[in-house]
Motif scaffolding. Structure first.
Motif, mmCIF file in Angstrom:
data_model
loop_
_atom_site.group_PDB
_atom_site.id
_atom_site.type_symbol
_atom_site.label_atom_id
_atom_site.label_comp_id
_atom_site.label_asym_id
_atom_site.label_seq_id
_atom_site.Cartn_x
_atom_site.Cartn_y
_atom_site.Cartn_z
ATOM 1 N N LEU A 556 25.597 -5.550 49.945
ATOM 2 C CA LEU A 556 24.820 -4.576 49.478
ATOM 3 C C LEU A 556 25.458 -4.145 48.065
ATOM 4 N N THR A 557 24.762 -4.544 46.928
ATOM 5 C CA THR A 557 25.342 -4.099 45.506
ATOM 6 C C THR A 557 25.829 -2.540 45.366
ATOM 7 N N LEU A 558 26.424 -2.238 44.142
ATOM 8 C CA LEU A 558 26.754 -0.999 44.055
ATOM 9 C C LEU A 558 25.722 0.288 44.103
ATOM 10 N N PRO A 559 24.565 0.071 43.500
ATOM 11 C CA PRO A 559 23.468 0.825 43.700
ATOM 12 C C PRO A 559 23.096 1.025 44.959
ATOM 13 N N GLU A 560 22.969 -0.340 45.784
ATOM 14 C CA GLU A 560 22.528 -0.021 46.993
ATOM 15 C C GLU A 560 23.467 0.589 48.065
ATOM 16 N N GLN A 561 24.672 0.694 47.554
ATOM 17 C CA GLN A 561 25.714 1.440 48.355
ATOM 18 C C GLN A 561 25.262 2.858 48.292
ATOM 19 N N GLY A 562 25.064 3.092 46.805
ATOM 20 C CA GLY A 562 24.899 4.611 46.474
ATOM 21 C C GLY A 562 23.630 4.966 47.381
ATOM 22 N N THR A 563 22.466 4.172 47.571
ATOM 23 C CA THR A 563 21.458 4.553 48.327
ATOM 24 C C THR A 563 21.725 4.769 49.874
#
Length: 582
Positions: A556-563
């Motif tokens: 997971l990318t950083l934005p996906e980790q935020g999600t």
């Protein structure tokens, strides 16, 4: 622009009689030196009073309006009527008796130059004091012995004559005013240049009065305008001749800024940034609403609803009443952020806008932050200081947020711009280190991606509470992790360490490695439950797995980790919601 705005503010306050006129300033005074007619010291009058500092009551010096203090560097320069013991008495605790004697002699010369033509009892008493006082015997003088230790702490002293403050003597005040006006008008043969603030040709002082009250700066004062090295100068000009500002403008802007910094009700410190604000009309009601609404300074409980209504009206462009003052949303409002920099003050930011627009920007920020909160959290909004603390390790010695980030976040809020990446990075680091997603951290993630849109963190997950209809994979993985954690806690009551402590970071970064392990572990937990709970948790898990279709992303990318983190937070808070009574 800053100096012009401060000078205009000074003139507005001067018209109302709320600020010192040219030649006068405010100083903290600890003692009064009470003189007899022949200049001998009758007594030392304590002038400290009780003051409320937060929740504590402290003994602090009184603030007096005194002749404008001089700007000091390393030279010997005396003030008039108000100074510390090194100048007034010729003694201090700095271990340099020769310099103390020089200070006393300079003080005597200045008082004789101003008072020699004034024929009043107080004036004669001061002149007699300087003619007869011997600094070498100061420590043996009976009126000083009992307060000697406190006297040597460096507090300011003023003259009294027969228990009456010399500062009240009309003739002496006129004498000082004439002396000051003579200096300002150029009788002291100064360099004449065009003032950058007023546009007039006038004598330019080489140094400006000190600014006091910026947290972290030197207590004796620091400079807002200063040139002290060849690299900062041009055309071989020295000191403030590089930015020519006349005596009047220099006095006006420094007096106005010191006035703002001395008002602790309207001066806020966030991180290392000292914040002051003012309206061009000079009404403090604007500052009251600004500090309470914009900076998170809570009003009294009974005023909270009035404040919310007032801010809402102003943000919508309509006038509102506060403290019997009609506030206009079109009034020009200024916000200045200052930070310490050795003997100087650096400007973090300077913002000018209408009062209503500032409030509208802050209101939009609070709407972006709005997220479901735990039952124990009674605060409807998240104050700015609390928001920044979410990026700080609370176990560290220095609990201040990063200075540059503080200024960037403030500007982003007040100008309704994109949030700085440092805010998101700070929160992400704290989540990885502590494996905890608080309301503030979840709110920052939500607000960041609402204001800084990213396709991998879509709006469907940036909701106030749980979005059960979302099919976003990272969001669903976060929800599934929250369910699996809750299952573990139910199967092992009183457990100290859960899967969150061991697997949260890796689950949000590499789901395909961790989630098969967690699902297998969940089957063991289900066997420990009775039929009712077993069916309940199994149903939740299967519902979320049907969205995932047993496929876990490799990374997971950083934005996906935020999600992922928002999904976890929303699902966790859903557990604590009270069921509606039928």
């Amino acid at each position: 622009m800053i100096l012009q705005a401060l000078t205009a503010y000074y003139e507005t306050l001067a018209e109302k009689g709320e600020i010192s006129k040219p030649g006068w300033g405010l100083s903290k005074v600890s003692f009064g030196v009470n003189l007899a007619d022949d200049g001998t010291i009758l007594s030392l009058i304590p002038l400290k009073v009780e003051k409320q500092m937060g929740k504590k009551t402290v003994i602090a010096p009184q603030v007096f309006e005194v002749p404008m203090p001089e700007k000091r560097t390393v030279g010997v320069v005396s003030n008039f009527l108000c100074d510390h013991s090194g100048y007034i008495l010729g003694v201090d605790n700095k271990g340099k008796p020769k310099r103390s004697l020089q200070c006393f002699e300079a003080c005597a010369l200045k008082h004789k130059a101003i008072l020699s033509g004034i024929d009043t009892p107080a004036s004669k008493a001061i002149l007699a004091f300087f003619d007869t006082w011997n600094p070498a015997t100061a420590a043996q003088q009976a009126p000083l012995v009992s307060d000697w230790a406190e006297l040597m702490e460096g507090g300011n002293l003023v003259f009294f004559h027969n228990f009456r403050a010399v500062l009240e003597d009309v003739a002496i005040k006129k004498g000082w005013q004439a002396y000051y006006d003579g200096q300002s008008s150029g009788e002291d043969t100064g360099t004449v240049m065009q003032c950058l603030v007023t546009g007039e040709d006038t004598v330019i002082p080489n140094v400006h009065p000190s600014i006091k009250g910026v947290r972290g700066a030197q207590p004796s004062g620091a400079s807002l305008v200063s040139f002290n090295a060849p690299a900062f100068t041009s055309y071989h000009k020295e000191q403030n001749f590089n930015a020519p500002i006349g005596h009047y403008a220099a006095f006006a802007y420094t007096t106005a800024l010191n006035y703002l910094l001395a008002d602790r009700n309207h001066c806020k410190t966030i991180g290392d940034t000292t914040l002051v604000c003012w309206a061009e009309t000079g009404d403090t009601a604007y500052q009251d609403v600004a500090m309470m609404g914009m900076m998170g300074q809570s009003p009294q409980e009974e005023l909270e609803s009035d404040l919310i209504r007032t801010i809402s009206l102003l943000a919508d462009g309509m006038p509102a009443q506060w403290d019997d003052v009609e506030l206009s949303p079109q009034t020009s409002f200024y916000i200045l952020g200052l930070a310490p920099n050795a003997a100087r003050i650096s400007v973090r930011f300077f913002l000018r806008n209408t009062f209503g627009q500032f409030l509208a920007n802050v209101q939009a920020h609070q709407e972006r932050l709005d997220i479901v909160r735990p039952a124990y959290d009674r605060h409807e909004t998240i104050p700015l200081w609390h928001l920044l603390q979410e990026t700080v390790n609370q176990n560290s010695r220095d609990k201040n947020p990063a200075p540059q980030m503080t200024g960037d976040v403030l500007r982003a809020i007040l100008e309704n711009h994109r949030y700085p990446a440092t805010l998101l990075n700070g929160v992400t680091l704290r989540i990885r280190a502590e494996h905890t997603i608080t309301r503030g951290r979840a709110a920052i993630i939500k607000a960041y991606y609402l204001q800084n849109p990213h396709s991998q963190c879509p709006k469907e997950v940036l909701t106030v509470s749980l979005n059960e209809t979302s099919t976003n994979i990272p969001y669903t993985l976060g929800r599934l992790f929250a369910v699996l954690e809750n299952l573990q806690e139910k199967a092992n009551p009183g457990i100290n360490t859960t899967i969150k402590d061991k697997y949260f970071n890796s689950a949000s970064a590499t789901p395909n490695v961790i989630f098969p392990v967690l699902i297998n572990l969940a089957q063991k937990h289900l066997r420990k439950l009775d039929t009712g709970y077993k069916v309940y948790y199994d149903k939740q898990i299967q519902s979320l797995l049907s969205i995932l279709q047993q496929e876990y992303p490799q990374r997971l990318t950083l934005p996906e980790q935020g999600t992922f983190q928002l999904g976890y937070y929303h699902q966790t808070q859903k557990r604590y919601e009270k069921k509606e009574e039928k």
